[in-house]
Design a protein around this motif. Structure first.
Motif, PDB file in Angstrom:
ATOM      1  N   ASN A   1       0.856  -1.181   0.000  1.00  0.00           N
ATOM      2  CA  ASN A   1       0.000   0.000   0.000  1.00  0.00           C
ATOM      3  C   ASN A   1       0.896   1.236   0.000  1.00  0.00           C
ATOM      4  N   HIS A   2       0.383   2.299  -0.528  1.00  0.00           N
ATOM      5  CA  HIS A   2       1.184   3.501  -0.757  1.00  0.00           C
ATOM      6  C   HIS A   2       0.653   4.662   0.082  1.00  0.00           C
ATOM      7  N   GLN A   3       1.568   5.480   0.543  1.00  0.00           N
ATOM      8  CA  GLN A   3       1.188   6.655   1.309  1.00  0.00           C
ATOM      9  C   GLN A   3       2.128   7.810   0.958  1.00  0.00           C
ATOM     10  N   MET A   4       1.553   9.013   0.917  1.00  0.00           N
ATOM     11  CA  MET A   4       2.321  10.195   0.528  1.00  0.00           C
ATOM     12  C   MET A   4       2.941  10.858   1.752  1.00  0.00           C
ATOM     13  N   PHE A   5       4.264  10.960   1.764  1.00  0.00           N
ATOM     14  CA  PHE A   5       4.985  11.700   2.781  1.00  0.00           C
ATOM     15  C   PHE A   5       5.591  12.940   2.122  1.00  0.00           C
ATOM     16  N   HIS A   6       6.016  13.901   2.949  1.00  0.00           N
ATOM     17  CA  HIS A   6       6.607  15.132   2.427  1.00  0.00           C
ATOM     18  C   HIS A   6       7.992  15.338   3.035  1.00  0.00           C
ATOM     19  N   PHE A   7       8.975  15.608   2.164  1.00  0.00           N
ATOM     20  CA  PHE A   7      10.347  15.805   2.597  1.00  0.00           C
ATOM     21  C   PHE A   7      10.911  17.063   1.936  1.00  0.00           C
ATOM     22  N   THR A   8      11.982  17.565   2.524  1.00  0.00           N
ATOM     23  CA  THR A   8      12.641  18.748   1.961  1.00  0.00           C
ATOM     24  C   THR A   8      13.896  18.392   1.184  1.00  0.00           C
ATOM     25  N   ARG A   9      14.367  17.146   1.319  1.00  0.00           N
ATOM     26  CA  ARG A   9      15.582  16.712   0.631  1.00  0.00           C
ATOM     27  C   ARG A   9      15.387  15.296   0.097  1.00  0.00           C
ATOM     28  N   PRO A  10      16.018  14.966  -1.016  1.00  0.00           N
ATOM     29  CA  PRO A  10      15.944  13.592  -1.530  1.00  0.00           C
ATOM     30  C   PRO A  10      16.571  12.614  -0.550  1.00  0.00           C
ATOM     31  N   GLY A  11      15.926  11.470  -0.371  1.00  0.00           N
ATOM     32  CA  GLY A  11      16.463  10.436   0.503  1.00  0.00           C
ATOM     33  C   GLY A  11      16.495  10.814   1.963  1.00  0.00           C
ATOM     34  N   GLN A  12      15.653  11.747   2.392  1.00  0.00           N
ATOM     35  CA  GLN A  12      15.669  12.219   3.780  1.00  0.00           C
ATOM     36  C   GLN A  12      15.150  11.130   4.716  1.00  0.00           C
ATOM     37  N   ASN A  13      15.868  10.888   5.789  1.00  0.00           N
ATOM     38  CA  ASN A  13      15.444   9.865   6.752  1.00  0.00           C
ATOM     39  C   ASN A  13      15.767  10.277   8.187  1.00  0.00           C
ATOM     40  N   GLU A  14      15.673  11.573   8.450  1.00  0.00           N
ATOM     41  CA  GLU A  14      15.957  12.077   9.796  1.00  0.00           C
ATOM     42  C   GLU A  14      15.012  13.227  10.097  1.00  0.00           C
ATOM     43  N   GLY A  15      14.161  13.029  11.121  1.00  0.00           N
ATOM     44  CA  GLY A  15      13.068  13.945  11.383  1.00  0.00           C
ATOM     45  C   GLY A  15      13.487  15.340  11.798  1.00  0.00           C
ATOM     46  N   PHE A  16      14.541  15.479  12.600  1.00  0.00           N
ATOM     47  CA  PHE A  16      14.937  16.803  13.086  1.00  0.00           C
ATOM     48  C   PHE A  16      15.454  17.691  11.957  1.00  0.00           C
TER      49      PHE A  16
END
Length: 334
Positions: A202-217
């Motif tokens: 299943n697919h869900q849309m997330f939003h990031f500011t950088r490609p490959g971002q994996n750090e919330g802070f």
């Protein structure tokens, strides 16, 4: 716990190539959280059996469920940041297990009521899947409630009803073996992840500011600086209803047979049981253990078996730590 460590080791250490056993573990990765739900339900049934007061037991479980929810949201935030509504509805397996504990605390101590609630939620999940409906938090997201909620309820209800009924346990155990073989043949599972297999994306849309971002802070800092966030579609594996039913039958049968073996010969299983008795601590700490291997050069981490070494070292250190902890606790009580 060991299977979870192996799959997370492959994701964190990201080998260039995997041996067949590593690929097999990754294909069955969606199964592992469902096993957690089944084990949780059984554990709650045994816990209730040993409780001196049902009221105190329920209060303790509600508190435990809420803390799991908070911890799950915190771990999700560290990795994905303030994604909405996922931060509230589907943060991880700990949130799903917390919801299962909360549901069990509401229907306990009645085993038949738990079974009924498990069937109702299970059929509701099947109905959503049959209609192709996707609802955030229910059957869509990183870790929605289905199939984990019905699995916890059904596992708790079944174990609660079967406690001290040895003849019925053996009868259902033999029936479970036959049902497992029949279901495996009927479904014909080979490699999971294929269109006709027991798992679904299943697919869900997330939003990031950088490609490959994996750090919330970092994401929060970028948003506060006014950087634009772009949508990214993420895919998550989940088991289909028939595979969940297979797991319920197969794992219930396996758990019963293993419990009989452990009762007769407990010593060989003592080491593995350490991770089970300290499951939450191990779940949190194993990320740090695997993360320590990131200091190795990428050329070393890319080897096909580096993940296996990382997983075994992390698991061994964890069980050693918990073994020392229990030994010190026994000496203190003595």
């Amino acid at each position: 716990m060991l299977a979870m460590t192996c799959t997370h080791a492959q994701r964190i250490l990201a080998p260039d190539a995997r041996p067949r056993v590593g690929q097999l573990l990754m294909e069955w990765e969606p199964v592992i959280p469902t096993l957690f739900a089944l084990l949780l339900g059984a554990g709650l049934a045994f816990s209730l059996q040993g409780a001196s007061s049902h009221v105190e037991w329920k209060a303790r479980q509600v508190n435990r469920a809420l803390w799991l929810w908070v911890l799950s949201a915190g771990l999700f935030f560290l990795h994905f940041g303030p994604q909405w509504p996922a931060l509230l509805t589907s943060t991880g397996i700990l949130q799903c297990l917390g919801a299962g504990i909360l549901a069990v605390s509401l229907v306990a101590p009645s085993g038949p009521l738990a079974l009924s609630a498990g069937l109702v939620t299970g059929f509701a999940w099947m109905g959503l899947e049959a209609r192709g409906l996707r609802l955030d938090g229910l059957n869509q997201g990183s870790f929605p409630l289905f199939p984990y909620l019905p699995m916890v309820l059904l596992s708790f209800g079944a174990v609660h009803v079967l406690l001290r009924r040895r003849v019925l346990q053996w009868g259902l155990g033999i029936a479970g073996i036959l049902a497992t073989l029949w279901m495996w043949h009927f479904q014909g599972w080979g490699r999971l992840g294929h269109p006709d297999s027991g798992v679904v994306l299943n697919h869900q849309m997330f939003h990031f500011t950088r490609p490959g971002q994996n750090e919330g802070f970092t994401l929060v800092a970028d948003l506060l600086r006014g950087l634009p966030a772009f949508p990214t579609e993420l895919a998550f594996w989940h088991v289909r209803p028939f595979l969940a039913l297979f797991l319920l039958v197969a794992c219930a049968t396996a758990a019963f047979l293993i419990s009989e073996i452990v009762r007769i010969c407990p010593k060989p299983f003592a080491l593995l049981s350490l991770a089970g008795r300290h499951s939450l601590s191990y779940y949190v700490l194993h990320f740090a253990g695997l993360g320590a291997f990131l200091v190795l050069p990428s050329s070393w981490r890319s080897h096909a078996w580096t993940w296996a070494i990382g997983a075994l070292v992390t698991f061994s250190l964890g069980t050693t730590l918990f073994g020392v902890r229990e030994l010190l606790h026994r000496k203190t009580r003595a």
